[in-house]
Motif scaffolding. Structure first.
Motif, PDB file in Angstrom:
ATOM      1  N   GLU A  23      13.318 -19.623  49.338  1.00  0.00           N
ATOM      2  CA  GLU A  23      14.324 -19.844  48.871  1.00  0.00           C
ATOM      3  C   GLU A  23      15.337 -20.451  49.295  1.00  0.00           C
ATOM      4  OE1 GLU A  23      14.281 -18.584  44.849  1.00  0.00           O
ATOM      5  OE2 GLU A  23      11.507 -18.852  44.294  1.00  0.00           O
ATOM      6  N   SER A  24      16.201 -19.669  50.376  1.00  0.00           N
ATOM      7  CA  SER A  24      17.171 -19.583  50.689  1.00  0.00           C
ATOM      8  C   SER A  24      17.499 -20.766  51.753  1.00  0.00           C
ATOM      9  CB  SER A  24      17.695 -18.291  51.967  1.00  0.00           C
ATOM     10  OG  SER A  24      16.928 -18.398  52.592  1.00  0.00           O
ATOM     11  N   GLY A  25      16.392 -21.326  51.808  1.00  0.00           N
ATOM     12  CA  GLY A  25      16.427 -22.879  52.697  1.00  0.00           C
ATOM     13  C   GLY A  25      17.090 -22.721  53.753  1.00  0.00           C
ATOM     14  N   GLY A  26      17.408 -23.846  54.236  1.00  0.00           N
ATOM     15  CA  GLY A  26      17.934 -23.826  55.809  1.00  0.00           C
ATOM     16  C   GLY A  26      17.386 -24.958  56.572  1.00  0.00           C
ATOM     17  N   VAL A  27      18.062 -25.318  57.747  1.00  0.00           N
ATOM     18  CA  VAL A  27      17.098 -26.350  59.134  1.00  0.00           C
ATOM     19  C   VAL A  27      17.487 -25.070  60.103  1.00  0.00           C
ATOM     20  CG1 VAL A  27      16.332 -27.837  61.135  1.00  0.00           C
ATOM     21  CG2 VAL A  27      16.695 -28.329  58.408  1.00  0.00           C
TER      22      VAL A  27
ATOM     23  N   PRO B  90      17.909 -25.848  49.324  1.00  0.00           N
ATOM     24  CA  PRO B  90      16.360 -25.297  48.996  1.00  0.00           C
ATOM     25  C   PRO B  90      15.940 -24.973  50.037  1.00  0.00           C
ATOM     26  CG  PRO B  90      16.380 -27.737  47.493  1.00  0.00           C
ATOM     27  CD  PRO B  90      17.542 -27.284  48.661  1.00  0.00           C
ATOM     28  N   SER B  91      14.835 -24.934  49.510  1.00  0.00           N
ATOM     29  CA  SER B  91      13.439 -24.803  50.589  1.00  0.00           C
ATOM     30  C   SER B  91      13.064 -25.860  51.077  1.00  0.00           C
ATOM     31  CB  SER B  91      12.124 -24.440  50.399  1.00  0.00           C
ATOM     32  OG  SER B  91      12.262 -23.032  48.930  1.00  0.00           O
ATOM     33  N   ILE B  92      13.171 -26.304  52.809  1.00  0.00           N
ATOM     34  CA  ILE B  92      13.067 -27.119  53.649  1.00  0.00           C
ATOM     35  C   ILE B  92      11.894 -27.273  53.630  1.00  0.00           C
ATOM     36  CG2 ILE B  92      13.372 -28.515  55.740  1.00  0.00           C
ATOM     37  CD1 ILE B  92      15.782 -27.949  52.996  1.00  0.00           C
ATOM     38  N   ASN B  93      10.816 -28.513  54.291  1.00  0.00           N
ATOM     39  CA  ASN B  93       9.115 -29.026  53.687  1.00  0.00           C
ATOM     40  C   ASN B  93       8.958 -29.243  55.650  1.00  0.00           C
ATOM     41  OD1 ASN B  93       6.952 -30.685  54.253  1.00  0.00           O
ATOM     42  ND2 ASN B  93       6.946 -29.238  52.131  1.00  0.00           N
ATOM     43  N   PHE B  94       9.856 -30.103  56.054  1.00  0.00           N
ATOM     44  CA  PHE B  94       9.122 -30.211  57.337  1.00  0.00           C
ATOM     45  C   PHE B  94      10.903 -30.835  57.768  1.00  0.00           C
ATOM     46  CE2 PHE B  94       7.980 -33.981  60.352  1.00  0.00           C
ATOM     47  CZ  PHE B  94       7.090 -32.924  61.550  1.00  0.00           C
ATOM     48  N   VAL B  95      10.909 -30.671  59.494  1.00  0.00           N
ATOM     49  CA  VAL B  95      11.911 -31.186  60.222  1.00  0.00           C
ATOM     50  C   VAL B  95      11.273 -32.018  60.908  1.00  0.00           C
ATOM     51  CG1 VAL B  95      13.848 -30.756  61.617  1.00  0.00           C
ATOM     52  CG2 VAL B  95      13.413 -29.499  59.940  1.00  0.00           C
ATOM     53  N   HIS B  96      11.686 -33.481  61.225  1.00  0.00           N
ATOM     54  CA  HIS B  96      11.152 -34.421  62.216  1.00  0.00           C
ATOM     55  C   HIS B  96      12.664 -34.437  63.270  1.00  0.00           C
ATOM     56  CE1 HIS B  96       9.594 -38.005  64.855  1.00  0.00           C
ATOM     57  NE2 HIS B  96      10.206 -38.404  63.667  1.00  0.00           N
ATOM     58  N   ARG B  97      12.261 -34.589  64.522  1.00  0.00           N
ATOM     59  CA  ARG B  97      13.573 -34.744  65.622  1.00  0.00           C
ATOM     60  C   ARG B  97      13.157 -36.066  66.023  1.00  0.00           C
ATOM     61  NH1 ARG B  97      15.066 -35.748  70.685  1.00  0.00           N
ATOM     62  NH2 ARG B  97      16.750 -34.721  71.483  1.00  0.00           N
ATOM     63  N   ALA B  98      13.496 -37.805  66.346  1.00  0.00           N
ATOM     64  CA  ALA B  98      12.983 -38.919  66.700  1.00  0.00           C
ATOM     65  C   ALA B  98      13.543 -38.679  68.005  1.00  0.00           C
ATOM     66  CB  ALA B  98      13.419 -40.011  66.006  1.00  0.00           C
TER      67      ALA B  98
ATOM     68  N   PRO C 131      17.213 -15.573  57.917  1.00  0.00           N
ATOM     69  CA  PRO C 131      17.607 -15.514  57.011  1.00  0.00           C
ATOM     70  C   PRO C 131      15.859 -14.039  56.384  1.00  0.00           C
ATOM     71  CG  PRO C 131      16.284 -17.468  56.605  1.00  0.00           C
ATOM     72  CD  PRO C 131      16.998 -17.373  58.105  1.00  0.00           C
ATOM     73  N   ASP C 132      16.657 -13.648  55.249  1.00  0.00           N
ATOM     74  CA  ASP C 132      15.457 -12.479  55.273  1.00  0.00           C
ATOM     75  C   ASP C 132      14.663 -13.335  54.360  1.00  0.00           C
ATOM     76  OD1 ASP C 132      17.187 -10.636  55.517  1.00  0.00           O
ATOM     77  OD2 ASP C 132      17.945 -10.028  53.731  1.00  0.00           O
ATOM     78  N   ASP C 133      14.044 -13.850  54.172  1.00  0.00           N
ATOM     79  CA  ASP C 133      13.113 -15.239  53.824  1.00  0.00           C
ATOM     80  C   ASP C 133      12.489 -15.788  54.381  1.00  0.00           C
ATOM     81  OD1 ASP C 133      14.954 -16.945  52.990  1.00  0.00           O
ATOM     82  OD2 ASP C 133      14.762 -17.221  51.207  1.00  0.00           O
ATOM     83  N   PHE C 134      13.013 -15.596  55.581  1.00  0.00           N
ATOM     84  CA  PHE C 134      12.696 -17.062  56.657  1.00  0.00           C
ATOM     85  C   PHE C 134      10.921 -17.233  56.608  1.00  0.00           C
ATOM     86  CE2 PHE C 134      11.536 -18.529  61.229  1.00  0.00           C
ATOM     87  CZ  PHE C 134      12.133 -19.213  61.117  1.00  0.00           C
ATOM     88  N   MET C 135      10.629 -18.542  56.348  1.00  0.00           N
ATOM     89  CA  MET C 135       8.706 -18.161  56.613  1.00  0.00           C
ATOM     90  C   MET C 135       8.850 -19.996  57.024  1.00  0.00           C
ATOM     91  SD  MET C 135       6.035 -19.526  53.817  1.00  0.00           S
ATOM     92  CE  MET C 135       6.569 -17.712  52.913  1.00  0.00           C
ATOM     93  N   PRO C 136       8.311 -20.041  57.902  1.00  0.00           N
ATOM     94  CA  PRO C 136       8.222 -20.945  59.507  1.00  0.00           C
ATOM     95  C   PRO C 136       7.666 -22.168  58.668  1.00  0.00           C
ATOM     96  CG  PRO C 136       7.636 -19.393  60.374  1.00  0.00           C
ATOM     97  CD  PRO C 136       7.618 -18.386  58.475  1.00  0.00           C
ATOM     98  N   ASN C 137       7.576 -23.522  58.343  1.00  0.00           N
ATOM     99  CA  ASN C 137       7.367 -24.403  58.063  1.00  0.00           C
ATOM    100  C   ASN C 137       6.841 -25.778  59.358  1.00  0.00           C
ATOM    101  OD1 ASN C 137       5.526 -25.102  55.557  1.00  0.00           O
ATOM    102  ND2 ASN C 137       6.252 -27.068  55.161  1.00  0.00           N
TER     103      ASN C 137
END
Length: 327
Positions: free
Chosen positions: A85-89, A111-119, A62-68
């Motif tokens: 703000e476009s969010g998503g994983v 909305p904005s996503i904070n973290f993704v944990h792969r178990a 997305p245009d507002d892609f910001m890796p967190n």
């Protein structure tokens, strides 16, 4: 536990941009978030000599892609939380192609996503700090609309479900080394929580620790002795929570008066982005995450929101082996 001084620290790498999340593997290289000032970005690999090798999203994002916060996958791709703000994983492939993994849950756009944990079992655990936009509207201790999503099949968005909600600004989430609990840092509630894993999902929330004054928890990591190491933004503190809940400040880099003022603002409901950023000009540059690496898992690496290098130190306790260690 003995408190470290700033003289015990080293700085690794150069030219990083918002190195918020860090991961190490047995193979040696260190991987870190890498956001571009004009927008976009991805991750970067740091070799043993600190040389930087960016892997940037080139298409599909997305245009507002910001890796967190992100996790590594066995196929060499990266599962990245978009803080825009476009969010998503999103999945970032080694060729720079970006693909959506999860954009909505139960038919509602995320909305904005904070973290993704792969178990270990391949399931994704995803934290969303707040439904509010901009996110700063949730910088209050009486706001608790953060939540956690479990996605058992990363190839099937329909498998995703909200499994925990009512969190006070959900930040990093991880399954502990025993596989028995999901842990989460709640930044604005200023606590470490956990939920027992059950056949039906998650059990009742338990408070592991109400953090010390001045600690606003962001990322965390487990150690080999059952402790949890927390990185506190704003106060640039590293805190270890022992298995019995005892807290030790291992490292700090702050101006106490500014921390005290921020705590007053948190208590009276006026805490703001300015308070969150008081640690950005210090040497630790608003630390946001911690991980362990090196052959013995005793080299700690600190990610940050404002630094251009990673902060490292030798830990008296080895880290626990993370799920991606042998990728």
């Amino acid at each position: 536990m003995t408190m470290l001084s700033l003289d015990d620290l080293s700085f690794f790498g150069a030219g990083l941009r918002r190195p918020e999340c860090v991961a190490c593997t047995a193979a040696g290289p260190v991987w870190v978030s890498h956001a571009l000032p004009e927008g976009g970005g991805g991750v970067a690999r740091l070799d043993a000599d600190g040389r930087l090798h960016p892997l940037l999203a080139k298409s599909g994002m997305p245009d507002d892609f910001m890796p967190n916060g992100w996790s590594m996958a066995p196929d060499g791709s990266f599962l990245i939380a978009n803080l825009g703000e476009s969010g998503g994983v999103w999945r970032l492939r080694p060729n720079g192609v970006c693909e959506p993994v999860l954009l909505a849950v139960d038919g509602v756009t995320l909305p904005s996503i904070n973290f993704v944990h792969r178990a270990e079992d391949g399931a994704l655990w995803i934290s969303v700090s707040t439904w509010r936009a901009p996110r700063d509207r949730a910088f209050h201790r009486d706001v608790a609309d953060g939540f956690v999503i479990r996605m058992p099949d990363p190839a099937d968005p329909a498998s995703a479900r909200i499994v925990a909600d009512g969190l006070g600004y959900a930040n990093e989430v991880k399954i502990d080394p025993s596989g028995a609990y999901l842990y989460a840092n709640e930044t604005m509630a200023r606590r470490l929580s956990r939920w027992p894993l059950t056949q039906d999902g998650l059990g009742r929330r338990e408070t592991v620790a109400d953090y010390l004054d001045g600690v606003f928890p962001d990322g965390f990591e487990f150690d080999a002795e059952g402790g949890v190491w927390c990185a506190s933004v704003m106060s640039n503190r590293v805190v270890r929570v022992a298995p019995d809940g005892t807290q030790s400040v291992v490292l700090e880099d702050c101006e106490q008066a500014a921390v005290d003022a921020a705590m007053i603002n948190w208590l009276d409901g006026t805490f703001s982005r300015a308070d969150m950023n008081v640690g950005a000009t210090r040497r630790l540059a608003n630390i946001a995450s911690i991980t362990f690496g090196g052959p013995d898992l005793r080299t700690a690496y600190l990610g940050s929101l404002a630094g251009e290098s990673l902060v490292t130190f030798r830990s008296p306790v080895a880290g626990a082996v993370p799920p991606h260690w042998h990728f």
